[in-house]
Design an enzyme around this catalytic site. Structure first.
Site, PDB file in Angstrom:
ATOM      1  N   LEU A  14       0.819  -1.032   0.001  1.00  0.00           N
ATOM      2  CA  LEU A  14       0.011   0.060  -0.106  1.00  0.00           C
ATOM      3  C   LEU A  14       0.917   1.237  -0.136  1.00  0.00           C
ATOM      4  CD1 LEU A  14      -2.825  -0.697   2.532  1.00  0.00           C
ATOM      5  CD2 LEU A  14      -2.997  -0.245  -0.240  1.00  0.00           C
ATOM      6  N   HIS A  15       1.480   1.436  -1.056  1.00  0.00           N
ATOM      7  CA  HIS A  15       2.462   2.458  -1.361  1.00  0.00           C
ATOM      8  C   HIS A  15       2.073   3.381  -2.482  1.00  0.00           C
ATOM      9  CE1 HIS A  15       4.916   1.270   1.760  1.00  0.00           C
ATOM     10  NE2 HIS A  15       5.038  -0.135   1.308  1.00  0.00           N
ATOM     11  N   ALA A  16       2.090   4.715  -2.554  1.00  0.00           N
ATOM     12  CA  ALA A  16       2.054   5.524  -3.720  1.00  0.00           C
ATOM     13  C   ALA A  16       0.618   5.338  -4.623  1.00  0.00           C
ATOM     14  CB  ALA A  16       3.200   5.674  -4.681  1.00  0.00           C
ATOM     15  N   PRO A  18      -1.093   2.360  -5.314  1.00  0.00           N
ATOM     16  CA  PRO A  18      -2.044   1.542  -4.550  1.00  0.00           C
ATOM     17  C   PRO A  18      -2.995   2.221  -3.386  1.00  0.00           C
ATOM     18  CG  PRO A  18      -0.183   0.319  -5.271  1.00  0.00           C
ATOM     19  CD  PRO A  18       0.262   1.501  -5.457  1.00  0.00           C
TER      20      PRO A  18
END
Length: 93
Positions: A14-16, A18
């Site tokens: 769950l980065h940037a 997503p």
């Protein structure tokens, strides 16, 4: 309280991008939802900074929860989005 436990389907976690997809989807449900790592404290799923702060990695288990009316359908949709690493909130489950 309704709850769904799912593994993050996006390889990068769950980065940037997503996280942005997830936060928009959580906001679109219209119900307050929290997200947490399996062993962590819940944060507001509609907050980009809070979601990024989780540092959830691909394959890691997260917990989605809400006690609002209509939360079961919202959590089902968000769980599908996260577990399958989709690009947008599914219209149906």
């Amino acid at each position: 309280m309704a709850e769904r436990r799912v593994n993050v389907g996006w390889a990068e976690g769950l980065h940037a991008r997503p996280a942005s997809i997830f936060v928009r989807a959580a906001t679109a449900t219209g119900v307050p939802v929290t997200i947490a790592k399996a062993d962590g404290n819940p944060v507001n799923a509609a907050s980009m900074l809070a979601v990024l702060g989780l540092g959830a990695q691909g394959g890691e288990e997260i917990v989605l929860a809400s006690d609002a009316d209509g939360s079961d359908a919202a959590l089902d949709r968000l769980a599908k989005l996260v577990s399958e690493g989709l690009e947008e909130l599914p219209e149906t489950v």
